[in-house]
Design a protein around this motif. Structure first.
Motif, PDB file in Angstrom:
ATOM      1  N   ILE A   5      -5.203 -13.089  -4.897  1.00  0.00           N
ATOM      2  CA  ILE A   5      -4.082 -11.703  -4.086  1.00  0.00           C
ATOM      3  C   ILE A   5      -2.786 -12.382  -5.108  1.00  0.00           C
ATOM      4  O   ILE A   5      -2.469 -12.820  -4.613  1.00  0.00           O
ATOM      5  CB  ILE A   5      -4.466 -11.619  -2.565  1.00  0.00           C
ATOM      6  N   ARG A   6      -2.649 -11.078  -5.872  1.00  0.00           N
ATOM      7  CA  ARG A   6      -1.243 -11.816  -6.342  1.00  0.00           C
ATOM      8  C   ARG A   6      -0.327 -10.408  -5.761  1.00  0.00           C
ATOM      9  O   ARG A   6      -0.313  -9.148  -5.021  1.00  0.00           O
ATOM     10  CB  ARG A   6      -1.352 -11.042  -7.808  1.00  0.00           C
ATOM     11  N   LYS A   7       0.899 -11.113  -5.831  1.00  0.00           N
ATOM     12  CA  LYS A   7       2.045  -9.742  -5.427  1.00  0.00           C
ATOM     13  C   LYS A   7       2.810  -9.799  -6.790  1.00  0.00           C
ATOM     14  O   LYS A   7       2.817  -9.700  -7.177  1.00  0.00           O
ATOM     15  CB  LYS A   7       2.984 -10.768  -4.096  1.00  0.00           C
ATOM     16  N   TYR A   8       2.916  -8.582  -6.266  1.00  0.00           N
ATOM     17  CA  TYR A   8       4.052  -7.722  -7.301  1.00  0.00           C
ATOM     18  C   TYR A   8       4.698  -6.547  -6.527  1.00  0.00           C
ATOM     19  O   TYR A   8       4.425  -5.965  -5.595  1.00  0.00           O
ATOM     20  CB  TYR A   8       2.536  -6.390  -7.859  1.00  0.00           C
ATOM     21  N   THR A   9       5.696  -6.831  -7.440  1.00  0.00           N
ATOM     22  CA  THR A   9       6.752  -5.605  -6.515  1.00  0.00           C
ATOM     23  C   THR A   9       7.647  -4.527  -7.497  1.00  0.00           C
ATOM     24  O   THR A   9       6.509  -3.940  -8.646  1.00  0.00           O
ATOM     25  CB  THR A   9       8.116  -6.028  -7.361  1.00  0.00           C
ATOM     26  N   PHE A  10       6.646  -3.211  -6.672  1.00  0.00           N
ATOM     27  CA  PHE A  10       6.704  -2.104  -7.035  1.00  0.00           C
ATOM     28  C   PHE A  10       7.772  -0.875  -6.800  1.00  0.00           C
ATOM     29  O   PHE A  10       8.912  -1.375  -5.489  1.00  0.00           O
ATOM     30  CB  PHE A  10       5.515  -1.421  -6.436  1.00  0.00           C
ATOM     31  N   ARG A  11       8.733  -0.368  -7.854  1.00  0.00           N
ATOM     32  CA  ARG A  11       9.540   0.355  -7.742  1.00  0.00           C
ATOM     33  C   ARG A  11       9.288   1.935  -7.362  1.00  0.00           C
ATOM     34  O   ARG A  11       8.335   2.386  -8.444  1.00  0.00           O
ATOM     35  CB  ARG A  11      10.839  -0.102  -8.700  1.00  0.00           C
ATOM     36  N   VAL A  12       9.953   2.478  -6.525  1.00  0.00           N
ATOM     37  CA  VAL A  12       9.421   3.882  -6.087  1.00  0.00           C
ATOM     38  C   VAL A  12      10.454   4.456  -5.399  1.00  0.00           C
ATOM     39  O   VAL A  12      11.157   3.854  -5.058  1.00  0.00           O
ATOM     40  CB  VAL A  12       8.179   3.947  -5.713  1.00  0.00           C
ATOM     41  N   LEU A  17       7.589   7.750  -1.595  1.00  0.00           N
ATOM     42  CA  LEU A  17       6.886   6.981  -0.905  1.00  0.00           C
ATOM     43  C   LEU A  17       7.113   7.337   0.283  1.00  0.00           C
ATOM     44  O   LEU A  17       5.652   6.564   1.158  1.00  0.00           O
ATOM     45  CB  LEU A  17       7.860   5.297  -1.206  1.00  0.00           C
ATOM     46  N   GLU A  18       7.643   7.910   0.915  1.00  0.00           N
ATOM     47  CA  GLU A  18       8.116   8.817   2.092  1.00  0.00           C
ATOM     48  C   GLU A  18       6.681   9.601   2.276  1.00  0.00           C
ATOM     49  O   GLU A  18       5.464   9.386   3.162  1.00  0.00           O
ATOM     50  CB  GLU A  18       8.739   9.385   2.484  1.00  0.00           C
ATOM     51  N   LYS A  19       6.392  10.690   0.606  1.00  0.00           N
ATOM     52  CA  LYS A  19       4.914  10.953   0.913  1.00  0.00           C
ATOM     53  C   LYS A  19       3.976   9.713   1.014  1.00  0.00           C
ATOM     54  O   LYS A  19       2.792  10.673   1.592  1.00  0.00           O
ATOM     55  CB  LYS A  19       5.033  12.219  -0.559  1.00  0.00           C
ATOM     56  N   PHE A  20       4.004   9.250  -0.010  1.00  0.00           N
ATOM     57  CA  PHE A  20       2.587   8.330   0.177  1.00  0.00           C
ATOM     58  C   PHE A  20       2.122   7.279   1.111  1.00  0.00           C
ATOM     59  O   PHE A  20       1.062   7.136   1.934  1.00  0.00           O
ATOM     60  CB  PHE A  20       3.190   7.109  -1.069  1.00  0.00           C
ATOM     61  N   ARG A  21       3.182   7.219   2.341  1.00  0.00           N
ATOM     62  CA  ARG A  21       2.876   7.007   3.434  1.00  0.00           C
ATOM     63  C   ARG A  21       2.563   7.559   4.322  1.00  0.00           C
ATOM     64  O   ARG A  21       1.615   7.069   5.224  1.00  0.00           O
ATOM     65  CB  ARG A  21       4.329   6.419   3.711  1.00  0.00           C
ATOM     66  N   TYR A  22       3.185   9.150   4.310  1.00  0.00           N
ATOM     67  CA  TYR A  22       2.228   9.805   5.220  1.00  0.00           C
ATOM     68  C   TYR A  22       0.465  10.009   4.698  1.00  0.00           C
ATOM     69  O   TYR A  22      -0.248   9.850   5.556  1.00  0.00           O
ATOM     70  CB  TYR A  22       2.734  11.253   4.344  1.00  0.00           C
ATOM     71  N   LEU A  23       0.224  10.342   3.307  1.00  0.00           N
ATOM     72  CA  LEU A  23      -1.332   9.963   3.133  1.00  0.00           C
ATOM     73  C   LEU A  23      -1.827   8.555   2.983  1.00  0.00           C
ATOM     74  O   LEU A  23      -2.525   9.094   3.772  1.00  0.00           O
ATOM     75  CB  LEU A  23      -0.484  10.630   1.120  1.00  0.00           C
ATOM     76  N   ALA A  24      -0.997   7.910   3.630  1.00  0.00           N
ATOM     77  CA  ALA A  24      -1.935   6.411   3.990  1.00  0.00           C
ATOM     78  C   ALA A  24      -1.883   6.334   5.816  1.00  0.00           C
ATOM     79  O   ALA A  24      -3.289   5.947   5.729  1.00  0.00           O
ATOM     80  CB  ALA A  24      -1.146   5.466   3.365  1.00  0.00           C
TER      81      ALA A  24
END
Length: 60
Positions: A5-12, A17-24
């Motif tokens: 399992i690799r870590k990856y920095t994601f910039r958004v 991000l908050e809308k995606f958090r809502y979906l999650a």
């Protein structure tokens, strides 16, 4: 042996991000697991239309 399992920095931006958090949250997943599912679905759709993507991890 289990996959690495690799870590990856994601910039958004914050709104995305908050809308995606809502979906999650609505799918009872963490943001990370939701992103992993979206990625896997996208890969599966691409491979369905274009064939398997061949990856050689030894060259990465």
């Amino acid at each position: 042996m289990p996959p690495i399992i690799r870590k990856y920095t994601f910039r958004v931006n914050e709104i995305t991000l908050e809308k995606f958090r809502y979906l999650a949250d609505n799918n009872f997943r963490t943001v990370n697991k939701e992103l992993e599912k979206v990625m896997n679905d996208s890969i599966a759709q691409y491979e369905k239309e274009n064939g398997e993507i061949k990856i050689d991890l030894k060259t990465r």
